[in-house]
Design an enzyme around this catalytic site. Structure first.
Site, PDB file in Angstrom:
ATOM      1  N   LYS A   1       0.844  -1.205   0.000  1.00  0.00           N
ATOM      2  CA  LYS A   1       0.000   0.000   0.000  1.00  0.00           C
ATOM      3  C   LYS A   1       0.876   1.251   0.000  1.00  0.00           C
ATOM      4  O   LYS A   1       0.618   2.207  -0.735  1.00  0.00           O
ATOM      5  CB  LYS A   1      -0.931  -0.009   1.224  1.00  0.00           C
ATOM      6  CG  LYS A   1      -2.058  -1.029   1.093  1.00  0.00           C
ATOM      7  CD  LYS A   1      -2.776  -1.276   2.413  1.00  0.00           C
ATOM      8  CE  LYS A   1      -3.782  -2.418   2.276  1.00  0.00           C
ATOM      9  NZ  LYS A   1      -4.375  -2.834   3.555  1.00  0.00           N
TER      10      LYS A   1
ATOM     11  N   ASP B   1     -10.997   3.239   4.215  1.00  0.00           N
ATOM     12  CA  ASP B   1     -11.437   1.839   4.143  1.00  0.00           C
ATOM     13  C   ASP B   1     -12.966   1.749   4.082  1.00  0.00           C
ATOM     14  O   ASP B   1     -13.512   0.685   3.775  1.00  0.00           O
ATOM     15  CB  ASP B   1     -10.948   1.065   5.382  1.00  0.00           C
ATOM     16  CG  ASP B   1      -9.731   0.199   5.080  1.00  0.00           C
ATOM     17  OD1 ASP B   1      -9.498  -0.098   3.894  1.00  0.00           O
ATOM     18  OD2 ASP B   1      -9.026  -0.173   6.037  1.00  0.00           O
TER      19      ASP B   1
ATOM     20  N   GLN C   1      -4.335  -1.269   9.650  1.00  0.00           N
ATOM     21  CA  GLN C   1      -4.249  -2.621   9.100  1.00  0.00           C
ATOM     22  C   GLN C   1      -4.852  -3.631  10.085  1.00  0.00           C
ATOM     23  O   GLN C   1      -4.474  -3.666  11.261  1.00  0.00           O
ATOM     24  CB  GLN C   1      -2.775  -2.964   8.812  1.00  0.00           C
ATOM     25  CG  GLN C   1      -2.570  -4.289   8.135  1.00  0.00           C
ATOM     26  CD  GLN C   1      -3.172  -4.355   6.732  1.00  0.00           C
ATOM     27  OE1 GLN C   1      -3.068  -3.415   5.955  1.00  0.00           O
ATOM     28  NE2 GLN C   1      -3.817  -5.468   6.420  1.00  0.00           N
TER      29      GLN C   1
END
Ligand code: NDP
Length: 302
Positions: free
Chosen positions: A56, A123, A100
């Site tokens: 990422k 997200d 994460q």
């Protein structure tokens, strides 16, 4: 042997086209001194999480973003993690925050996710963004990256308006199945969501013009579950052993029996190279959207 006319959808190519647009838009913002910023927070040293976070960060660099990584030890307290997120919420150079997952057991994951500012929740897991998607408000919130990417693949085949099409989503997780169903519904298809307690899943699948599989069971969807000509989106990523090869060798397969399905489907995503590359591309697209909104700029579409 592939059914004549079955299109294998290259998520890799479409993800590249999304990323090209993200990069071009980022360059145009740079003229005015605006640089999208993505902060990734990782707790512990789980090797898989480290790999995801590294890829990422690399993609964010390639897009011209400011990329920030916060690495916290496995035993960090929940209070300390919340403090880090709070500082990122107030940091004007950070437009997107990603924690994460999974987090260690002593940390309340829900509480951490809800502590991220909804305007930086790239997200799309914050209740505010879940609610926006659930009410069909797509222009001010964030859609979780995997279903957002899958939806772009579907719309490259069927266009923006899915009126008259039957969609079946296999799986009802909060990160894939439910948001996928909401996106399909917002685009006017008629949606059925199936899960582990649904009887006769095969018969439901056979009615689907658009079939999205997100169950996490290798090659569960067989060729004869697929309506001839249907669009099949395989979200699953499963690592399986390769029997005839040297022991320990593995390969990735989806939730769909690709070799069989390709003979009946009208269009299908492969695994790997289908939905997977779209997920990271949509993370970049969401981060860019966050930066555009923060600076009152128009948000590109894909
Ligand atoms: P979850 O395990 O959270 O959810 C799986 C869903 O499938 C559940 O809703 C479950 O039902 C349902 N299910 C399980 N067995 C059956 C069955 N026999 N028939 C019908 N439904 C069933 O998984 P995720 O949604 O997180 O992920 C799904 C797959 O997608 C995984 O392979 C994952 O690796 C992959 N994935 C891929 C991504 C990408 O970037 N391409 C990103 C995220 C996930 P119930 O709710 O009743 O338990």
């Amino acid at each position: 042997m592939r059914r004549i006319g079955c299109r294998v959808i290259s998520g890799k190519e479409i993800a590249e086209s999304v990323l090209d647009r993200v990069k071009a838009h980022t360059c145009s913002l740079a003229v005015d001194g605006i640089r999208p910023g993505l902060a990734v927070v990782i707790v512990g040293s789980d090797p898989a999480s480290q790999v995801y976070v590294a890829s990422k960060a690399k993609k964010a660099d390639e897009c011209g973003f400011l990329s920030i990584k916060h690495e916290l030890s496995e035993d960090v307290s929940e209070a300390k993690l919340l403090e880090v997120i709070e500082s990122l919420n107030f940091d004007l150079s950070v437009h997107g925050i990603l924690v994460q997952l999974p987090l260690p057991g002593h940390i309340n994951t829900g509480k951490v996710i809800q502590s991220i500012s909804p305007e930086k929740d790239v997200d799309g897991f914050h209740f505010m963004n879940v609610g926006r998607l659930g009410t069909g408000v797509l222009d001010s919130g964030f859609v979780p990256c995997t279903p957002a990417g899958a939806m772009i693949l579907i719309q490259r085949i069927h266009g923006q308006d899915l009126s008259g099409l039957q969609a079946v989503v296999l799986g009802r997780s909060n990160i894939v199945g439910k948001p996928m169903a909401n996106l399909l519904l917002t685009a006017n298809s008629t949606v059925t969501v199936a899960h582990s307690k649904t009887p006769n899943v095969e018969a439901l699948c056979r009615q689907a013009d658009i079939l999205v599989a997100a169950v996490g069971h290798p090659e569960m969807v067989r060729a004869d579950w697929i309506k001839p000509g249907a669009t099949v989106i395989d979200v699953g990523i499963n690592r399986i052993g390769v029997r005839e090869a040297i022991s320990g060798t593995t390969r990735l397969v989806g939730d769909v029996d690709f070799d069989g399905a390709v003979e009946r489907a009208g269009a299908i995503t492969p695994v790997p190279g289908g939905v997977g590359p779209m997920t990271i591309a949509m993370l970049m697209a969401n981060t860019l959207s966050a930066a555009c909104r923060a600076h009152g700029r128009s948000v590109p579409s894909y």
